[in-house]
Scaffold this active site. Structure first.
Site, PDB file in Angstrom:
ATOM      1  CD  GLU A  40      -8.187  -3.153  -2.953  1.00  0.00           C
ATOM      2  OE1 GLU A  40      -7.427  -2.185  -2.744  1.00  0.00           O
ATOM      3  OE2 GLU A  40      -7.970  -4.290  -2.473  1.00  0.00           O
ATOM      4  CE1 TYR A 123      -2.928  -2.404  -4.211  1.00  0.00           C
ATOM      5  CE2 TYR A 123      -4.857  -0.979  -4.278  1.00  0.00           C
ATOM      6  CZ  TYR A 123      -4.155  -2.012  -3.694  1.00  0.00           C
ATOM      7  OH  TYR A 123      -4.678  -2.671  -2.619  1.00  0.00           O
ATOM      8  CG  ASP A 141       0.391  -1.607  -1.216  1.00  0.00           C
ATOM      9  OD1 ASP A 141       1.436  -2.284  -1.221  1.00  0.00           O
ATOM     10  OD2 ASP A 141      -0.313  -1.472  -0.196  1.00  0.00           O
TER      11      ASP A 141
END
Length: 296
Positions: A40, A123, A141
């Site tokens: 991520e 996020y 996102d």
DNA sequence: ATCCCGGTCC
DNA sequence: GGACCTGGAT
């Protein structure tokens, strides 16, 4: 209410994703939470294709947070290579230190704990909670924002970001069951990346079809504020910073100031870029002793 | 040659 | 609101 557009959209996206999606390493069932956290960070600003090989290297070299925490931050900046925005490498190293020292070398599963980690924002915190631990939480996102704006809001574009509004909009389409919610979270991003794209949406293959508010109202043009444009890279401080870091990554010893002054014709801009890198902690040293990556 | 992408932090 | 990197697409 039961039968709302929100409910139908969330369930339809979950079904569409479950029926078939791209096979990505971090989507495998036994992929470790630490690997998902690293993925991520890398995916925050870098396309999938460039992340895949780099992530595999990192996971092999640093199989847990404590392994990354044990090396100097400069090693993370060096291994980041050309993924871009190297402050993320520094933040990921800082997150590894925090996980090793404060969380017993286990990636936290609570959104609030994740938000405390450097480089982890709204996020990433929810993405890790949702995809590493199955927590039912809205993951939004830029792709998800666009799908929500179109399917639910009936707008062509998402407009100015508002984390609060985005989370509420995503929450409204999330199925109740956590396993279903996870499919919807992953699916809405995949849908935005592959079908409901910014410039050329492929509505002919979209699973939402007439569930999409934008489609059923005849694709009205966007009338909101224009999206902000990125300043050009050529000639920017970003480019100069990149040149300096590329030089330092390639050297195992301190780089003398003379070796850097040839990198860029504008001495004032070079100085400004270096000051910024030092302030960010991406570079250590001074003109007298030379410059290095942050090796302590 | 030019445009485009994108989450976090200040 | 603006800074932050890079390479792939057009």
């Amino acid at each position: 209410m039961v039968g709302s557009r929100e409910t139908a959209v969330g369930e339809t996206i979950a079904d569409w994703y479950a029926a078939g999606h791209r096979e990505l390493p971090w989507r495998h069932p036994d992929y470790p939470a630490w690997g998902i956290l690293m993925s991520e960070f890398m995916l925050q600003q870098t396309p999938v294709a460039r992340v895949i090989p780099r992530l595999a290297e990192w996971l092999q070299r640093w199989p847990s947070a404590a392994d990354l925490a044990a090396v100097p931050p400069g090693e993370a900046v060096r291994a980041w290579d050309r993924l871009g925005y190297p402050r993320r490498a520094l933040a990921l190293h800082g997150a590894a230190v925090a996980i090793a020292e404060r969380h017993g070398n286990r990636v936290p599963s609570e959104v609030d704990e994740l938000l405390e980690l450097p480089g982890v924002g709204p996020y990433t915190a929810r993405a890790v909670a949702a995809f590493a631990y199955g927590v039912r939480t809205p993951v939004v996102d830029t792709n998800a924002r666009r799908v929500l704006a179109r399917a639910i809001g009936g707008q062509a574009e998402a407009g100015p970001p508002s984390t609060r509004r985005d989370l509420e909009a995503m929450q409204a389409i999330l199925p109740v069951a956590p396993t279903r919610a996870r499919l919807t979270n992953a699916g809405i991003m995949e849908l935005g990346q592959t079908v409901c794209t910014a410039r050329a949406p492929r509505c002919d293959v979209c699973p939402l079809a007439r569930l999409c508010a934008w489609r059923v109202t005849g694709y009205p043009a966007y009338d909101g504020p224009a999206a902000v444009r990125q300043k050009r890279y050529e000639g920017s401080d970003r480019q100069v910073r990149g040149l300096i870091l590329r030089e330092l990554r390639a050297s195992e010893v301190a780089v003398p100031i003379d070796a850097l002054s040839g990198l860029w014709p504008d001495a004032v801009q070079l100085e400004r870029a270096m000051t910024g890198l030092l302030r960010d902690g991406l570079v250590h040293g001074d003109a007298a002793s030379g410059f290095t990556l942050p090796l302590h």
